[in-house]
Design a protein around this motif. Structure first.
Motif: not given
Lengths: 576, 369
Positions: B143, B247, B265, B268, B270, B335
Motif C-alpha cells: 500500500s 507502508n 490509512w 491508502q 492498494i 494494508p
C-alpha cells in the motif's frame, strides 16, 4: 372471527408478502442487470470516459465511435421499436401508471422486453436519455406479470405493479423509502395500508439486493456540513422557481422536437438515427452530452470543476439533445437527464450567486443538489420522492431541508404552468387525463357498454302508433327504439309522446329524432356528462354504423359510477 | 554361478550409481551460479533476502544477485533494446507487469510451476483473484500511504487525505513520489470524490485538470522522491512534515528503528507486486524455479513476518504471525487489515497499464507549468 376467516387472512398476508418479495427480487435483479449491461455497452462501444481514455492512443477510433455509435444505436432502436413493439413507441412510466390505474390490458410481455432492449441499446450507445424510466417500466412489467396470476387477491395488479416499481427505484438509488413513496406518489397516486405493506416489502427487498448482496455504489455521495446562513433559504426558493422555468422550457423543447420529427421525417424508424447522429456531432465538441453523464453529475458538485461559460454551454447542449433524443424516438427516461441538467443548472446558479448577491454562501454543493432535485421533481411530478432521495443518499438534514425548499417552490410553479408532471402530459395526449383527479381519469377508462342491456323494445319504421302503443303496454315500458330494415336506429318513441296520436299514424312521424346516444367507446364519465338534462328510461347504444346494440338504463349509469367509486375507495382506504 | 551373477549385478549397480553421480556433477557444473533479481532495495529487499534469496541459495546453491529498480516499464524496454539481457526475474508493480506483458517484454510463466497450499489446495484457488497471469505471478499486496512526522504536529494530528493538502492547518513540506502514480487519486480524494468513481473521473480531461489544480495548492511545499526508502529519510530527518510512501517501509522504520512516524490509512492506495521473467533471458527455467520457490506459502508468510506487506495467497496469510525480530503482531499492520480497508483505494491496474503515456504527458506538463 371464525376459523375460515382467520385462514383467509393468513392466506392473504402470506400471498401478498410472497408476491412482494418475488416481484421485488425480479425487478431488482433486472434493474441491476440492466444498469450493468448499459455500462458494459458503454465500455465496449467507447462511450464511457473510462473506455475512451484507454483508447486515447487511437484518437481516430474514438472520434469515429463518437459519430457512428449513437447513430447506429438509433437505427437499431428505431427498427426494434417499429417492428417488435406493438405500441410502436418505447414503453415508459406512463404505461406503468396506466396499467396500475386501470383494469384495461397493459402492453404485452413481448412489447415490454423489446422496449427494454431498445432502451438498453439507446443508453448503451450514448443517447442522451435516462435509465430510470426503463427501470420503472421493467419493474412494472414484472408486477404486471404477477398481476395476471390467479391468486384471489384484491387489487392484485396495481399493487404488484407498484411493488415492481418500488423495488426498481429502491435498487437504482439505494433509497428504499424513496422507492416506496415513488410507487405511491407517481404510480398508485394514493396511499393505503393495503398497498403500503407489500410495496414496503418490495422496496426493502430491492434495497437488500442492491446494497447488501451486490454492494452497489450510491448514485452520489456528498459531504455537507450545514447551511451557514438563514437568508440562503430565500436563494433556495428562488432557485426552485428558476428550475420550474427550466422544466417548462424542457417540456416545450420535448414537444417541439416530437412535432418536428413527426412532421418532417416520414419513416419513423429513421428518426432515432438522426438524433443519434446529432448527439455524435455535438459530442465531438462537448463529450459530456454522451450517455447518462455520471461523471458530469459528480463534477457539478466540485468547486472549480466547471467555469460559468462551460456550464451554460453544457446545460443548453444537454437540454436540446435530450429533447431531440426523446422526441425522435430513442427509448429512455427523462429522470436522469433532468437530474443532470438540474445539477448543472444548480452549479451554474451557485457560481452566479456571488455576482447577484454578494453575501457569504454555503458553497456550491448545496445549490447543485437543490437544482438537481427541483428540476427533477418538476419533470416527474414527485416532490416527496426527490426530497427523500436526497435524504437517503446524503443523510444530511440541512441538505434535505434546503432541497425541500427548492423542490416545493419549483413544484408550486411547475404544477400551474406545466401540470403535475411530464408523465401526466403524455397520458393526457393518450386521452387519460389525471389533471382533474384520479376519479375522473378512471371513470374515463371504463366503457359504459359493459352495462349494456338488451331488454329493449324495438319497432320498425313501418309500424303505426297503435302497434307501438300496444307493444309498450305489453312490455311494461314507456319508450321504444325505431329501427329501419338494417337495424339502424332512426328515433326514439316515448309513450307520453304518442298517447294522444291517431293509431294509424306512422310511428316515425312521432319519434324523437334528436336524442342522446352512446357509442361503443363512450366512457362512464362521458355517459354521466351526457345524462345532464336527460329525460327517459335508457340511452340507446349504437355501433359505428348506427345500428342499435342495446340500451343503457339511467340506473345502470349511476350503478356503474357507484361501483367504480366504491372499488376506488376500497383500494385507497382498506387495510392490508 | 550364483555368486558370480551377484557380483556382476553389484558391479552394474555401482557402475550405474557412478554414472549417475557423474552426470549429476556434470549437470551441476552446467547450472549457472547466479540469478539476477531486479527489485526495490531497502527494508523490502532485506525482507526478500531473508525470506527468499538466502533460503533459495541454501536449497539450490545458486546465488541471487540483485539490481535496484524504481518501477516503470521504460527501463525494461531500454534493457531489452540494449541486446544484452542480464536480468532474469523482476519484481514489478502489477500494472507495469501488465503493460510490459502487452509490449512483449516478458516471458510466459507456466502456472504448473506453482506449488499447492500446504493443505493441498490448488494454487488457482489459493491465490487471490487475478494473481495468476500469463506473464506474472502476483505475490504481495502493498500500500502507498500518507505518513507524517509526529514531531511536526504536536497538537492536532492529520488524519485524512484532505489534511495532506491543507497547508494552513498542517504546515510543512510534503514528500511525494516523482511519478504520476497516486497523485491523481489523492488529489481527487481530497475533493471528496468517492473512491468508486476515481478512475471514471480521472478518465476525463476535466478530472485531470481538477487534479492539477489541487496539486497546485501544495506545489511550493513538495519535495520529490524517487527511491522507496527516501520518504522515511525525509520524515526522520525533518525535511518533510508529511510524505507518501510504502507502508512496509514506514512500518519498518517505526517498529525496528523507533522513528517517530505515523501512518494515515485514509485513502491508502492498494497495489500488487508480481514476479515476472524478462523476455530473452538465458535462464528462464531457473527464473521460473525461483518464482516457484518464492511463492510457496511458507516463504511468502516468512516475508510478511519481516515487513508489513500482505501475501497474495490465502494459505500464506493464515501463517502471518509475529515479526521475526521485533515480536510485533504483524496482521494489524498489513494494508488488508479490516480497519484499514474502510477508505482504501484499490489501484486500477488496467487503467494504469493503459494510461501510461497519458499520465506521463500530464505529469510532464504539470511539472513544466
Amino acid at each position: 372471527m371464525d376459523r375460515i376467516g382467520v385462514q383467509h387472512i393468513v392466506y392473504q398476508i402470506i400471498l401478498v408478502t410472497v408476491v412482494a418479495i418475488v416481484v421485488g427480487t425480479a425487478a431488482s435483479l433486472a434493474a441491476i442487470g440492466f444498469v450493468d449491461a448499459v455500462h458494459y455497452l458503454n465500455d465496449r462501444l467507447l462511450i464511457s470516459p473510462y473506455a475512451r481514455v484507454l483508447a486515447e492512443d487511437r484518437p481516430g477510433l474514438v472520434a469515429a465511435a463518437t459519430l457512428i455509435v449513437p447513430a447506429a444505436g438509433g437505427l437499431i432502436v428505431g427498427l426494434v421499436v417499429h417492428f417488435l413493439v406493438r405500441e410502436k413507441r418505447g414503453l415508459a412510466p406512463p404505461d406503468a401508471i396506466l396499467a396500475a390505474q386501470t383494469s384495461g390490458p397493459a402492453p404485452g410481455f413481448r412489447s415490454g422486453v423489446a422496449s427494454s432492449l431498445a432502451a438498453l441499446v439507446s443508453l448503451g450507445s450514448g443517447a442522451s436519455v435516462g435509465q430510470y424510466g426503463p427501470l420503472v417500466y421493467l419493474g412494472a412489467m414484472f408486477g404486471n406479470l404477477a398481476g395476471r396470476l390467479r391468486l384471489n387477491l384484491r387489487h392484485q395488479r396495481s399493487i404488484a405493479i407498484a411493488c415492481g416499481v418500488a423495488a426498481a427505484i429502491s435498487t437504482a438509488f439505494n433509497a428504499p423509502i424513496a422507492g416506496l413513496v415513488f410507487a405511491h406518489e407517481v404510480i398508485l397516486r394514493h396511499y393505503s395500508l393495503r398497498a403500503f405493506a407489500p410495496v414496503t416489502v418490495a422496496a426493502a427487498t430491492g434495497y437488500i439486493i442492491a446494497n447488501v448482496i451486490f454492494d452497489r455504489p450510491a448514485l452520489f455521495l456528498v459531504s455537507f456540513d450545514r447551511v451557514e446562513h438563514s437568508y440562503e433559504f430565500v436563494f433556495f426558493a428562488l432557485e426552485g422557481v428558476l428550475c420550474a422555468g427550466l422544466a417548462w422550457v424542457f417540456m416545450l423543447l420535448l414537444r417541439f422536437s416530437t412535432n418536428i420529427s413527426r412532421r418532417h421525417i416520414a419513416v419513423p424508424w429513421v428518426r432515432p438515427a438522426i438524433a443519434g447522429l446529432m448527439v455524435g456531432l455535438v459530442a465531438l465538441w462537448i463529450p459530456e452530452v454522451l450517455g447518462i453523464g455520471q461523471e458530469t453529475l459528480r463534477f457539478a458538485t466540485i468547486e472549480g470543476a466547471f467555469g460559468i461559460g462551460e456550464l451554460g454551454l453544457i446545460i443548453v447542449a444537454k437540454l436540446v439533445l435530450t429533447a431531440l433524443c426523446v422526441g425522435f424516438g430513442f427509448v429512455g427516461g427523462v429522470f436522469s437527464p433532468a437530474l443532470l441538467i438540474g445539477i448543472l443548472f444548480g452549479a451554474f446558479y451557485g457560481l452566479m450567486l456571488p455576482y447577484l448577491a454578494p453575501v457569504p454562501h454555503s458553497g456550491l454543493e448545496v445549490y447543485a443538489i437543490c437544482g438537481m432535485m427541483a428540476l427533477a421533481s418538476s419533470v416527474i411530478g414527485a416532490p416527496l420522492t426527490t426530497i427523500l432521495i436526497v435524504f437517503e443518499l446524503t443523510r444530511s438534514y440541512d441538505l434535505t431541508i434546503a432541497a425541500m425548499v427548492a423542490v416545493v417552490f419549483a413544484n408550486l410553479i411547475s404544477y400551474r404552468v406545466i401540470g403535475r408532471s411530464l408523465f401526466d402530459l403524455q397520458l393526457r395526449e393518450r386521452g387519460f387525463d389525471l389533471s382533474l383527479g384520479r376519479d375522473k381519469a378512471i371513470l374515463e377508462t371504463h366503457r359504459i357498454r359493459d352495462y349494456l342491456s338488451t331488454n329493449v323494445t324495438t319497432v320498425s319504421e313501418r309500424d303505426t302508433v297503435g302497434d307501438v302503443r300496444q307493444r309498450l303496454v305489453d312490455d311494461h315500458r314507456s319508450e321504444a327504439m325505431v329501427l329501419n330494415r338494417d337495424q339502424k336506429l332512426l328515433g326514439v318513441v316515448r309513450l307520453q309522446g304518442i298517447v294522444n296520436s291517431q293509431a294509424d299514424t306512422p310511428v316515425l312521424e312521432t319519434a324523437i329524432q334528436s336524442f342522446t346516444t352512446f357509442d361503443e367507446d363512450t366512457s362512464v364519465w362521458q355517459s354521466m356528462e351526457m345524462l345532464r338534462g336527460f329525460l327517459g328510461e335508457a340511452v340507446p347504444l349504437v355501433d359505428r354504423r348506427g345500428r342499435l346494440k342495446g340500451v343503457v338504463p339511467e340506473e345502470a349509469v349511476i350503478r356503474a359510477y357507484l361501483e367504480i367509486m366504491h372499488d376506488l375507495r376500497e383500494e385507497e382506504n382498506e387495510a392490508a | 554361478m550364483k555368486r558370480r551373477s551377484r557380483a556382476i549385478r553389484a558391479l552394474m549397480i555401482i557402475g550405474l550409481l557412478a554414472l549417475s553421480a557423474l552426470l549429476q556433477a556434470q549437470g551441476q557444473s552446467e547450472r549457472p551460479e547466479v540469478l539476477t533479481v531486479v527489485t526495490w532495495g531497502g527494508a523490502y529487499e532485506d525482507s526478500q533476502r531473508r525470506a527468499y534469496f538466502e533460503p533459495f541459495t541454501e536449497a539450490t546453491g545458486i546465488e541471487i544477485e540483485t539490481v535496484h529498480y524504481d518501477g516503470g516499464v521504460k527501463v525494461l524496454r531500454e534493457h531489452v533494446a540494449s541486446g544484452e539481457i542480464e536480468w532474469d526475474v523482476i519484481d514489478m508493480i502489477q500494472s507495469d507487469a501488465s503493460t510490459a506483458c502487452d509490449d512483449g517484454l516478458l516471458e510466459s510463466i507456466d502456472p504448473q510451476i506453482l506449488a499447492p497450499a500446504p493443505d493441498g489446495t490448488p494454487p488457482q484457488e489459493d491465490f487471490m483473484e487475478g494473481a495468476i497471469h500469463r506473464c506474472f505471478i502476483t505475490q504481495i499486496v502493498f500500500s502507498t500511504v500518507i505518513a507524517f512526522d509526529n514531531r511536526a504536529f504536536p497538537g492536532v494530528k492529520p488524519d485524512s487525505v484532505e489534511d495532506f493538502f491543507d497547508l494552513e492547518a498542517f504546515p510543512g513540506k510534503r514528500g511525494l513520489r516523482k511519478s504520476p502514480t497516486g497523485l491523481l487519486e489523492w488529489a481527487l480524494l481530497s475533493l471528496a470524490v468517492p473512491r468508486e468513481q476515481l478512475y471514471d473521473l480521472l478518465s476525463t480531461r476535466r478530472g485531470l485538470e481538477l487534479a492539477s489544480g489541487r496539486l497546485d495548492d501544495i506545489r511550493e511545499a513538495i519535495i520529490w522522491w524517487t527511491r522507496g526508502d527516501e520518504p522515511v529519510e525525509l520524515l526522520t530527518s525533518g525535511q518533510a512534515a508529511m510524505a507518501t510512501g510504502y507502508n512496509g517501509r514506514f512500518f519498518h522504520a517505526r517498529a525496528m528503528e523507533g522513528a517517530p512516524i505515523s501512518v494515515i490509512w485514509d485513502g491508502q492506495l492498494i497495489g500488487f507486486n508480481s514476479w515476472t521473467i524478462l523476455r530473452g533471458t538465458a535462464q528462464a527455467d531457473l527464473a521460473a524455479e525461483f518464482i516457484a520457490f518464492a511463492t510457496r506459502a511458507e516463504n511468502m508468510a516468512a516475508q510478511a513476518n519481516l515487513i508489513s506487506y500482505g501475501p497474495a495467497r490465502k494459505s500464506a496469510q493464515r501463517r502471518v504471525g509475529l515479526h521475526t525480530d521485533a515480536g510485533v503482531p504483524m496482521r494489524p499492520y498489513l494494508p488488508t487489515a479490516p480497519s484499514h480497508m474502510d477508505n482504501a483505494v484499490v489501484r486500477d491496474h488496467h487503467w494504469y497499464s493503459q494510461t501510461d503515456g497519458l499520465r506521463e504527458q500530464w505529469f510532464r506538463e504539470w511539472l513544466e507549468r
